[in-house]
Scaffold this motif. Sequence first.
Motif, short mmCIF file in Angstrom:
data_model
loop_
_atom_site.label_atom_id
_atom_site.label_comp_id
_atom_site.label_asym_id
_atom_site.label_seq_id
_atom_site.Cartn_x
_atom_site.Cartn_y
_atom_site.Cartn_z
N ASN A 1 0.84 -1.21 0.00
CA ASN A 1 0.00 0.00 0.00
C ASN A 1 0.86 1.25 0.00
O ASN A 1 0.58 2.23 -0.70
CB ASN A 1 -0.93 0.01 1.21
N TYR A 2 1.93 1.21 0.78
CA TYR A 2 2.85 2.35 0.81
C TYR A 2 3.49 2.56 -0.56
O TYR A 2 3.57 3.69 -1.05
CB TYR A 2 3.93 2.12 1.87
N LEU A 3 3.93 1.48 -1.19
CA LEU A 3 4.56 1.59 -2.51
C LEU A 3 3.59 2.17 -3.54
O LEU A 3 4.00 2.91 -4.44
CB LEU A 3 5.07 0.22 -2.97
N ASP A 4 2.33 1.84 -3.40
CA ASP A 4 1.33 2.38 -4.32
C ASP A 4 1.13 3.88 -4.15
O ASP A 4 0.62 4.56 -5.06
CB ASP A 4 -0.03 1.68 -4.11
N SER A 5 1.57 4.41 -3.00
CA SER A 5 1.34 5.83 -2.70
C SER A 5 2.52 6.71 -3.08
O SER A 5 2.45 7.93 -2.92
CB SER A 5 1.05 6.01 -1.21
N VAL A 6 3.62 6.11 -3.56
CA VAL A 6 4.81 6.89 -3.88
C VAL A 6 5.17 6.70 -5.35
O VAL A 6 4.75 5.74 -5.99
CB VAL A 6 6.01 6.48 -2.99
N THR A 7 5.98 7.61 -5.84
CA THR A 7 6.47 7.50 -7.22
C THR A 7 7.68 6.59 -7.25
O THR A 7 8.65 6.79 -6.51
CB THR A 7 6.86 8.89 -7.76
N ILE A 8 7.62 5.58 -8.10
CA ILE A 8 8.69 4.60 -8.14
C ILE A 8 8.84 4.09 -9.57
O ILE A 8 7.84 3.82 -10.25
CB ILE A 8 8.38 3.44 -7.15
N ASP A 9 10.07 3.98 -10.04
CA ASP A 9 10.28 3.53 -11.41
C ASP A 9 10.02 2.03 -11.53
O ASP A 9 10.04 1.28 -10.54
CB ASP A 9 11.69 3.88 -11.88
N THR A 10 9.80 1.57 -12.74
CA THR A 10 9.38 0.20 -12.98
C THR A 10 10.42 -0.82 -12.52
O THR A 10 10.09 -1.82 -11.87
CB THR A 10 9.09 -0.01 -14.49
N ASP A 11 11.69 -0.57 -12.84
CA ASP A 11 12.74 -1.52 -12.49
C ASP A 11 12.87 -1.67 -10.97
O ASP A 11 13.01 -2.79 -10.45
CB ASP A 11 14.08 -1.09 -13.08
N THR A 12 12.84 -0.54 -10.25
CA THR A 12 12.93 -0.60 -8.80
C THR A 12 11.73 -1.32 -8.21
O THR A 12 11.85 -2.12 -7.28
CB THR A 12 13.04 0.82 -8.21
N ASN A 13 10.55 -1.04 -8.76
CA ASN A 13 9.34 -1.69 -8.27
C ASN A 13 9.41 -3.20 -8.46
O ASN A 13 9.03 -3.97 -7.57
CB ASN A 13 8.12 -1.13 -9.01
N LEU A 14 9.94 -3.64 -9.60
CA LEU A 14 10.09 -5.07 -9.85
C LEU A 14 11.07 -5.70 -8.86
O LEU A 14 10.82 -6.79 -8.33
CB LEU A 14 10.57 -5.31 -11.29
N LYS A 15 12.18 -5.00 -8.62
CA LYS A 15 13.19 -5.52 -7.69
C LYS A 15 12.61 -5.63 -6.27
O LYS A 15 12.77 -6.65 -5.59
CB LYS A 15 14.42 -4.63 -7.70
N ILE A 16 11.93 -4.58 -5.82
CA ILE A 16 11.35 -4.62 -4.49
C ILE A 16 10.33 -5.75 -4.36
O ILE A 16 10.29 -6.46 -3.35
CB ILE A 16 10.68 -3.26 -4.15
N ASN A 17 9.53 -5.95 -5.40
CA ASN A 17 8.53 -7.02 -5.34
C ASN A 17 9.17 -8.40 -5.35
O ASN A 17 8.60 -9.35 -4.78
CB ASN A 17 7.53 -6.86 -6.49
N GLU A 18 10.34 -8.54 -5.95
CA GLU A 18 11.07 -9.80 -5.83
C GLU A 18 11.45 -10.05 -4.38
O GLU A 18 11.33 -11.18 -3.87
CB GLU A 18 12.33 -9.77 -6.70
N TYR A 19 11.91 -9.00 -3.70
CA TYR A 19 12.28 -9.13 -2.30
C TYR A 19 11.06 -9.47 -1.44
O TYR A 19 11.12 -10.34 -0.57
CB TYR A 19 12.92 -7.84 -1.79
N LEU A 20 9.97 -8.76 -1.68
CA LEU A 20 8.76 -9.00 -0.89
C LEU A 20 8.21 -10.40 -1.13
O LEU A 20 7.71 -11.05 -0.19
CB LEU A 20 7.70 -7.94 -1.21
#
Length: 619
Positions: free
Chosen positions: A528-547
């Motif tokens: 939910n927090y990630l959805d509320s901030v501006t984040i580039d696609t590559d970083t978002n993919l990397k973070i979701n791999e971690y999660l």
Amino acid sequence: MGFLEFSGDPMDWNEIKPHVKYVKEHGIIQFLNNYQRHLERPKDILKWGDELEYMVIRFDHENRKVQVSLRGEEILKQLQTKENNSFAKLTFLWHPEHTKYMLEGIPGVPYQGDMAQFSSVETNMEMRRKEIQKWLQPDEQIITLTTFPRLGCLNFTSPSYKVVCPESNPICQSLFIPDEAIYNHPRFLCLETNIRKRRGEKVSINIPIFKDTNTPSPFIEKFNDPAAEQAAKPDHIYMDCSCFCFGNCNLHVTIQGSDMEEAKLLYDQLAPVCPIMTALGAAAPIWRGYLADIDVRWPVIVQGVDDRTREERGLEPLKNNERVIHRSRYGPINSYLNTKSRIFNDVNIESDLEAKNILLNAGIDDLLAQHFAHLWIRDPLSLTNKIELDDSKVTDHFENILTSNWQSVRFKPPPPHSDIGWRVEFRVCEMQLTDFENAAFVVFIVLMTRAILKYNLDLCLPLSYVHLNTTKAQKNNAICKEKFHFRSNINSNKVESLSSAHVQEMSIDTIINGKKDVFPGFIPLIQNYLDSVTIDTDTNLKINEYLDFISKRASGDYMTTAQWMRHFVTSHPEYKQDSVVTDSIAYDLLVRCDQIEKGEVTCHQLFNASKNKKQDNTD
């Protein structure tokens, strides 16, 4: 790492004792002077970083043996060459650790609030590993293990040193670990010696052995040493010096608050998370060549740094000491710092009343005064003969005592004359085998703090439950077998009584992933927090791999490192169901760990195989 700024000649405990009162008094004065300097400090931006401790090992492939390599001191000198000859900002920095087979690496500059920085963590860790590898010999490897499986066994070091008797080891007086394994730094040498001397006897570490089909019952070791015979407990693995805990590797995450109040808030909110992350990152099931019935390093360190005298442990009437102290220097926090958390301080703690009164009279709030007054019941264990310092310029005596209180979260004031702000250090994570896994833990913890602040979450629960959770987190396969006390109403800050905190027992799966009508889950909150901030696609993919990795570790889809190691040993063709991890079993285990880190084999039990760099065969 702790406080490494030493000048002068190191002192042993008998030399330190006459100066204890002075050091404590002036440590408080140094804190107050520094505190006053930062009262008008402007708001700080988010900064954060990690500390990774690495282990240098040596493979003897011909004889199927693995040892720790004591060349860490030599390697460190090479690694620090750039630091010593450059004023530029470096990609990473290096520090010594307690033993000569360990190295500590940190990012050269802290990460900041830019979301893209989350994709830099793993890359920086990979670069650190490659930098160490430049200085290794052909038979050496760098590995991120929490503990060496045969630490303290015969010839476990390279070069090998024979331990004849405790007297042949004047520093640690161990039956198992040679003094030559300890890094030649005053702090490490002082800690190893003075914990024992202040205690009045060697530390006594006993952890339960894993009882397999052929494990003797009762399991009793024989030692040619009366003190060891008396200290060792039946059905327990016995260890006898602080090197067994300081010689472990771990992962720390430090986060800067915008100001002191935010740092206090994060300190409180992270404390209940510590047992959850301890169980989630469990990576230490083998001790002194035996399978243990624990999965983490925690109880080993608690016992290994316990410098309390017999009087302080309540074993003899008070005569030479001021008070009974109910816990070791190492453990979960004992008091919350934020005013809203006051109601949850249900653990009785001892305090240095003189220090507390000085702090209160100087205008420090009562919870912060209580916090430091509790830390100040401990004596300094490492000191040089340069006692009288300029209290207006330095905080050496303050830092000395602060950093020899090893709690699950550490509250860290700004260093004097620095642009560094108020910080909290999350200290419970164990080392994972790969940079991917270690980066996942770091990113998860930092994102948790962002979600806590964003949604004004309140994770605090009575500290007695945090302590109980800490005990549960140590157990064999705690992540799947145990349930942990946790708040279900974490969106409510209006807790007027302990009963209104809505504490109930939950699985780690529920706490991390959430369960409808029970708990929202850390990962959904972070998403939910990630959805509320501006984040580039590559970083978002990397973070979701971690999660995704953290989520599946919590659900049991992926094994903890400890459970994977335990399974590897018990499935080994040479294992005799007797709890013994032989040289050849340890060799095969660490060869496989090294292969997994390099991506030479896949390991579906630990994480998604696509995270490996190459996949030649399947584990």
